[in-house]
Design a protein around this motif. Sequence first.
Motif, mmCIF file in Angstrom:
data_model
loop_
_atom_site.group_PDB
_atom_site.id
_atom_site.type_symbol
_atom_site.label_atom_id
_atom_site.label_comp_id
_atom_site.label_asym_id
_atom_site.label_seq_id
_atom_site.Cartn_x
_atom_site.Cartn_y
_atom_site.Cartn_z
ATOM 1 N N SER A 55 -65.253 -39.440 -52.600
ATOM 2 C CA SER A 55 -64.277 -39.661 -51.534
ATOM 3 C C SER A 55 -64.640 -40.863 -50.671
ATOM 4 C CB SER A 55 -64.133 -38.407 -50.667
ATOM 5 O OG SER A 55 -65.324 -38.124 -49.992
ATOM 6 N N THR A 56 -65.922 -41.042 -50.387
ATOM 7 C CA THR A 56 -66.343 -42.137 -49.519
ATOM 8 C C THR A 56 -66.097 -43.494 -50.166
ATOM 9 O OG1 THR A 56 -68.035 -40.711 -48.565
ATOM 10 C CG2 THR A 56 -68.273 -43.053 -48.182
ATOM 11 N N THR A 57 -66.452 -43.645 -51.424
ATOM 12 C CA THR A 57 -66.259 -44.939 -52.077
ATOM 13 C C THR A 57 -64.778 -45.300 -52.172
ATOM 14 O OG1 THR A 57 -66.410 -43.869 -54.253
ATOM 15 C CG2 THR A 57 -68.402 -44.892 -53.396
ATOM 16 N N ALA A 58 -63.950 -44.318 -52.470
ATOM 17 C CA ALA A 58 -62.512 -44.587 -52.566
ATOM 18 C C ALA A 58 -61.929 -44.999 -51.216
ATOM 19 C CB ALA A 58 -61.783 -43.351 -53.087
ATOM 20 N N LEU A 59 -62.317 -44.298 -50.165
ATOM 21 C CA LEU A 59 -61.789 -44.604 -48.838
ATOM 22 C C LEU A 59 -62.308 -45.928 -48.286
ATOM 23 C CD1 LEU A 59 -61.808 -41.046 -47.274
ATOM 24 C CD2 LEU A 59 -59.828 -42.380 -48.005
ATOM 25 N N VAL A 64 -61.254 -51.478 -46.606
ATOM 26 C CA VAL A 64 -61.632 -52.891 -46.588
ATOM 27 C C VAL A 64 -60.542 -53.784 -47.186
ATOM 28 C CG1 VAL A 64 -63.308 -54.560 -47.493
ATOM 29 C CG2 VAL A 64 -64.094 -52.387 -46.570
ATOM 30 N N THR A 65 -59.904 -53.343 -48.250
ATOM 31 C CA THR A 65 -58.902 -54.179 -48.916
ATOM 32 C C THR A 65 -57.510 -54.043 -48.316
ATOM 33 O OG1 THR A 65 -58.372 -52.468 -50.539
ATOM 34 C CG2 THR A 65 -60.113 -54.043 -51.115
ATOM 35 N N GLY A 66 -57.256 -52.956 -47.624
ATOM 36 C CA GLY A 66 -55.918 -52.717 -47.087
ATOM 37 C C GLY A 66 -54.967 -52.155 -48.126
ATOM 38 N N ALA A 67 -55.496 -51.764 -49.281
ATOM 39 C CA ALA A 67 -54.664 -51.190 -50.341
ATOM 40 C C ALA A 67 -54.135 -49.828 -49.907
ATOM 41 C CB ALA A 67 -55.469 -51.044 -51.629
ATOM 42 N N ARG A 68 -52.961 -49.516 -50.359
ATOM 43 C CA ARG A 68 -52.367 -48.203 -50.120
ATOM 44 C C ARG A 68 -51.312 -47.962 -51.194
ATOM 45 N NH1 ARG A 68 -50.237 -51.674 -46.275
ATOM 46 N NH2 ARG A 68 -47.992 -51.793 -46.270
#
Length: 79
Positions: A55-59, A64-68
């Motif tokens: 969960s931490t790596t994904a979040l 950081v990238t602003g991806a959603r």
Amino acid sequence: LSFLSPKNKIAVEKLVKAKAKKFGIKIDDSANVGNHLHYKLQISSRENFQKFLKSTTALIARLVTGARKGKPFGRFWQG
């Protein structure tokens, strides 16, 4: 994409602390190097540690990238 930019540094720190608390992990020491993170942890169980990492790596990548959803960024982590 640096973890040390003022916005990212604070957000990454808050995120990791919140997830550590949720999964019963104690953070003994940490270092933010800009392009990677170092942590000294005490874990309660292997299962919770795996959930914490996933969960931490994904979040962090999304933060950081602003991806959603609907706005992908591309590859962030190196294999």
